[in-house]
Design a protein around this motif. Structure first.
Motif, PDB file in Angstrom:
ATOM      1  N   THR A   1       0.832  -1.200   0.000  1.00 38.82           N
ATOM      2  CA  THR A   1       0.000   0.000   0.000  1.00 38.82           C
ATOM      3  C   THR A   1       0.867   1.250   0.000  1.00 38.82           C
ATOM      4  OG1 THR A   1      -1.774  -1.166   1.178  1.00 38.82           O
ATOM      5  CG2 THR A   1      -1.807   1.243   1.238  1.00 38.82           C
ATOM      6  N   ARG A   2       1.907   1.253   0.855  1.00 42.01           N
ATOM      7  CA  ARG A   2       2.817   2.407   0.898  1.00 42.01           C
ATOM      8  C   ARG A   2       3.532   2.598  -0.424  1.00 42.01           C
ATOM      9  NH1 ARG A   2       4.386   0.095   5.853  1.00 42.01           N
ATOM     10  NH2 ARG A   2       6.322  -0.619   4.859  1.00 42.01           N
ATOM     11  N   ASP A   3       3.950   1.483  -1.036  1.00 38.78           N
ATOM     12  CA  ASP A   3       4.704   1.551  -2.289  1.00 38.78           C
ATOM     13  C   ASP A   3       3.810   1.727  -3.520  1.00 38.78           C
ATOM     14  OD1 ASP A   3       6.894   1.107  -0.688  1.00 38.78           O
ATOM     15  OD2 ASP A   3       7.103  -1.015  -1.227  1.00 38.78           O
ATOM     16  N   LYS A   4       2.490   1.700  -3.280  1.00 40.21           N
ATOM     17  CA  LYS A   4       1.508   1.804  -4.373  1.00 40.21           C
ATOM     18  C   LYS A   4       1.683   0.698  -5.403  1.00 40.21           C
ATOM     19  CE  LYS A   4       1.033   6.820  -3.831  1.00 40.21           C
ATOM     20  NZ  LYS A   4      -0.186   6.675  -3.005  1.00 40.21           N
ATOM     21  N   THR A   5       1.980  -0.504  -4.901  1.00 39.90           N
ATOM     22  CA  THR A   5       2.121  -1.656  -5.783  1.00 39.90           C
ATOM     23  C   THR A   5       1.022  -2.691  -5.570  1.00 39.90           C
ATOM     24  OG1 THR A   5       3.621  -2.714  -4.177  1.00 39.90           O
ATOM     25  CG2 THR A   5       4.624  -1.392  -5.937  1.00 39.90           C
ATOM     26  N   LEU A   6       0.038  -2.361  -4.738  1.00 42.11           N
ATOM     27  CA  LEU A   6      -1.074  -3.274  -4.488  1.00 42.11           C
ATOM     28  C   LEU A   6      -1.958  -3.321  -5.733  1.00 42.11           C
ATOM     29  CD1 LEU A   6      -1.957  -4.906  -1.942  1.00 42.11           C
ATOM     30  CD2 LEU A   6      -3.585  -3.082  -1.479  1.00 42.11           C
ATOM     31  N   HIS A   7      -2.017  -4.469  -6.383  1.00 46.90           N
ATOM     32  CA  HIS A   7      -2.633  -4.513  -7.704  1.00 46.90           C
ATOM     33  C   HIS A   7      -4.142  -4.304  -7.670  1.00 46.90           C
ATOM     34  CE1 HIS A   7      -3.433  -8.714  -6.527  1.00 46.90           C
ATOM     35  NE2 HIS A   7      -4.380  -8.701  -7.443  1.00 46.90           N
ATOM     36  N   TYR A   8      -4.779  -4.418  -6.493  1.00 44.95           N
ATOM     37  CA  TYR A   8      -6.210  -4.163  -6.424  1.00 44.95           C
ATOM     38  C   TYR A   8      -6.520  -2.879  -5.662  1.00 44.95           C
ATOM     39  CZ  TYR A   8      -4.838  -7.422  -2.725  1.00 44.95           C
ATOM     40  OH  TYR A   8      -4.156  -8.084  -1.747  1.00 44.95           O
ATOM     41  N   GLY A   9      -5.562  -1.986  -5.527  1.00 46.85           N
ATOM     42  CA  GLY A   9      -5.812  -0.622  -5.096  1.00 46.85           C
ATOM     43  C   GLY A   9      -5.932  -0.395  -3.616  1.00 46.85           C
ATOM     44  N   PHE A  10      -6.771  -1.168  -2.931  1.00 48.10           N
ATOM     45  CA  PHE A  10      -6.999  -0.959  -1.502  1.00 48.10           C
ATOM     46  C   PHE A  10      -7.405  -2.279  -0.869  1.00 48.10           C
ATOM     47  CE2 PHE A  10      -9.889  -0.431   2.046  1.00 48.10           C
ATOM     48  CZ  PHE A  10      -9.193   0.446   2.866  1.00 48.10           C
ATOM     49  N   ALA A  11      -6.930  -2.513   0.361  1.00 46.78           N
ATOM     50  CA  ALA A  11      -7.364  -3.692   1.116  1.00 46.78           C
ATOM     51  C   ALA A  11      -7.328  -3.381   2.601  1.00 46.78           C
ATOM     52  CB  ALA A  11      -6.477  -4.895   0.809  1.00 46.78           C
ATOM     53  N   HIS A  12      -8.404  -3.723   3.277  1.00 44.83           N
ATOM     54  CA  HIS A  12      -8.485  -3.597   4.732  1.00 44.83           C
ATOM     55  C   HIS A  12      -8.398  -4.987   5.329  1.00 44.83           C
ATOM     56  CE1 HIS A  12      -9.814  -2.268   8.706  1.00 44.83           C
ATOM     57  NE2 HIS A  12     -10.683  -3.274   8.692  1.00 44.83           N
ATOM     58  N   SER A  13      -7.501  -5.180   6.305  1.00 49.16           N
ATOM     59  CA  SER A  13      -7.400  -6.462   6.993  1.00 49.16           C
ATOM     60  C   SER A  13      -8.274  -6.443   8.243  1.00 49.16           C
ATOM     61  CB  SER A  13      -5.945  -6.755   7.369  1.00 49.16           C
ATOM     62  OG  SER A  13      -5.151  -6.905   6.215  1.00 49.16           O
ATOM     63  N   PHE A  14      -8.993  -7.537   8.468  1.00 49.55           N
ATOM     64  CA  PHE A  14      -9.927  -7.661   9.582  1.00 49.55           C
ATOM     65  C   PHE A  14      -9.396  -8.637  10.621  1.00 49.55           C
ATOM     66  CE2 PHE A  14     -12.302  -6.510   5.898  1.00 49.55           C
ATOM     67  CZ  PHE A  14     -13.449  -5.849   6.298  1.00 49.55           C
ATOM     68  N   SER A  15      -9.669  -8.375  11.871  1.00 46.55           N
ATOM     69  CA  SER A  15      -9.489  -9.421  12.873  1.00 46.55           C
ATOM     70  C   SER A  15     -10.718 -10.325  12.824  1.00 46.55           C
ATOM     71  CB  SER A  15      -9.354  -8.822  14.277  1.00 46.55           C
ATOM     72  OG  SER A  15     -10.609  -8.353  14.741  1.00 46.55           O
ATOM     73  N   PRO A  16     -10.592 -11.583  13.230  1.00 51.17           N
ATOM     74  CA  PRO A  16     -11.785 -12.444  13.282  1.00 51.17           C
ATOM     75  C   PRO A  16     -12.896 -11.847  14.140  1.00 51.17           C
ATOM     76  CG  PRO A  16      -9.797 -13.767  13.486  1.00 51.17           C
ATOM     77  CD  PRO A  16      -9.363 -12.331  13.547  1.00 51.17           C
TER      78      PRO A  16
ATOM     79  N   GLU B   1     -13.588  -8.678  14.507  1.00 52.67           N
ATOM     80  CA  GLU B   1     -14.232  -7.606  13.769  1.00 52.67           C
ATOM     81  C   GLU B   1     -15.275  -8.155  12.811  1.00 52.67           C
ATOM     82  OE1 GLU B   1     -13.128  -3.789  10.873  1.00 52.67           O
ATOM     83  OE2 GLU B   1     -11.564  -5.200  11.472  1.00 52.67           O
ATOM     84  N   VAL B   2     -14.926  -9.218  12.094  1.00 52.11           N
ATOM     85  CA  VAL B   2     -15.880  -9.813  11.151  1.00 52.11           C
ATOM     86  C   VAL B   2     -17.114 -10.318  11.890  1.00 52.11           C
ATOM     87  CG1 VAL B   2     -16.216 -11.556   9.369  1.00 52.11           C
ATOM     88  CG2 VAL B   2     -13.974 -10.527   9.660  1.00 52.11           C
ATOM     89  N   ARG B   3     -16.880 -11.028  12.987  1.00 51.67           N
ATOM     90  CA  ARG B   3     -17.998 -11.545  13.776  1.00 51.67           C
ATOM     91  C   ARG B   3     -18.894 -10.393  14.268  1.00 51.67           C
ATOM     92  NH1 ARG B   3     -18.514 -16.333  17.392  1.00 51.67           N
ATOM     93  NH2 ARG B   3     -20.179 -15.862  18.888  1.00 51.67           N
ATOM     94  N   GLY B   4     -18.263  -9.332  14.776  1.00 54.41           N
ATOM     95  CA  GLY B   4     -19.020  -8.205  15.292  1.00 54.41           C
ATOM     96  C   GLY B   4     -19.849  -7.504  14.235  1.00 54.41           C
ATOM     97  N   MET B   5     -19.312  -7.395  13.016  1.00 55.36           N
ATOM     98  CA  MET B   5     -20.058  -6.744  11.938  1.00 55.36           C
ATOM     99  C   MET B   5     -21.285  -7.565  11.547  1.00 55.36           C
ATOM    100  SD  MET B   5     -16.860  -5.392   9.621  1.00 55.36           S
ATOM    101  CE  MET B   5     -17.871  -4.592   8.364  1.00 55.36           C
TER     102      MET B   5
END
Length: 259
Positions: free
Chosen positions: A181-196, A198-202
């Motif tokens: 993300t910092r290097d702007k080399t992420l081929h799909y632009g943006f990604a948010h990582s979740f804790s398990p 967080e997913v359960r809570g959502m």
């Protein structure tokens, strides 16, 4: 298609541009040839889908890339609707599916350009709604929650919602995402990582009940009842000890039930 006007709140413009490019070259990048990716899908995504059962179900797939899930489940499902904000991804996925499936199977599928945060479906339309590595590409936390709320809304009472995402607790993977993300080399632009958690809570915030957790790290799936006790009991103890490691797998998710 012309009516779709994605905003940064509902999807990263960089991600949409990336998927437009990927969608134009699906025939050159077949994920079924990546055995590590496939093994991860089997123990996370497909483990959850098999747990809730897919036979004869009406399915919503939120986030359509290469139609790997559509092709895999074509014989089982009753009907399947795939949506994405990228017109080229939708077009590319539909072309591959039509080319590879018999017409009797291909007619089970519908592809639409639509926003996960504002879906064009009535309440309680689908038996199962799935989002596999999709919610993580939505930039704002409010929009990510809205997407899961929409999945819950469009799922029938008694139906199921399945969400899988990259795991914040898998530290090497998270570090890699942050560097790209910092290097702007992420081929799909943006990604948010979740804790398990967080997913359960959502899911719970959307009014859903979590019924199964899955991870790309999981104990072997071995049928043990027929084995003698001196083999079965140590194996069961080992598998139980390995189970907590799932919370540190690269890919995690939950199956939820809608009351």
């Amino acid at each position: 298609m012309a009516g779709i006007d994605p905003t940064p709140e509902s999807h990263s413009p960089e991600a949409i541009a990336s998927y437009e490019e990927l969608g134009a070259h699906f025939d050159e990048n077949d994920p079924r040839e990546m055995y590590t990716y496939m093994s991860s899908k089997f123990v996370s995504d497909y483990s959850l889908m098999e747990h809730v059962g897919m036979d004869g179900k009406s399915v919503l797939n939120v986030g359509c890339s290469f139609p790997i899930d559509e092709l895999y489940y074509a014989r089982k499902i009753g009907s399947w609707t795939s949506i994405d904000l990228s017109p080229q991804s939708v077009k590319g996925a539909e072309e591959i599916l039509t080319k590879e499936l018999h017409p009797d199977l291909a007619k089970k599928f519908t592809f639409k350009v639509a926003d996960a945060c504002d879906m064009p479906f009535e309440d309680g339309t689908f038996d199962v709604s799935v989002a596999m590595s999709t919610i993580d590409h939505i930039p704002s936390p409010e929009a990510r929650q809205k997407a899961i709320d929409e999945m819950a809304r469009t799922t029938k009472p008694g139906g199921y919602v399945i969400v899988t995402v990259p795991n914040l607790w898998c530290l090497p993977y998270t570090a890699g995402i942050r560097k790209m993300t910092r290097d702007k080399t992420l081929h799909y632009g943006f990604a948010h990582s979740f804790s398990p958690l967080e997913v359960r809570g959502m899911g719970e915030k959307a009014g859903l009940k979590p019924i199964k957790f899955a991870s790309s790290i999981s104990p072997p799936q071995v049928w043990l009842p027929g084995y003698p006790g001196y083999i079965r009991w140590p194996a069961e103890a080992t598998f139980l000890a390995l189970k907590p490691l799932g919370y540190f797998g690269r890919r995690v998710g939950y199956a939820f039930k809608k009351p």
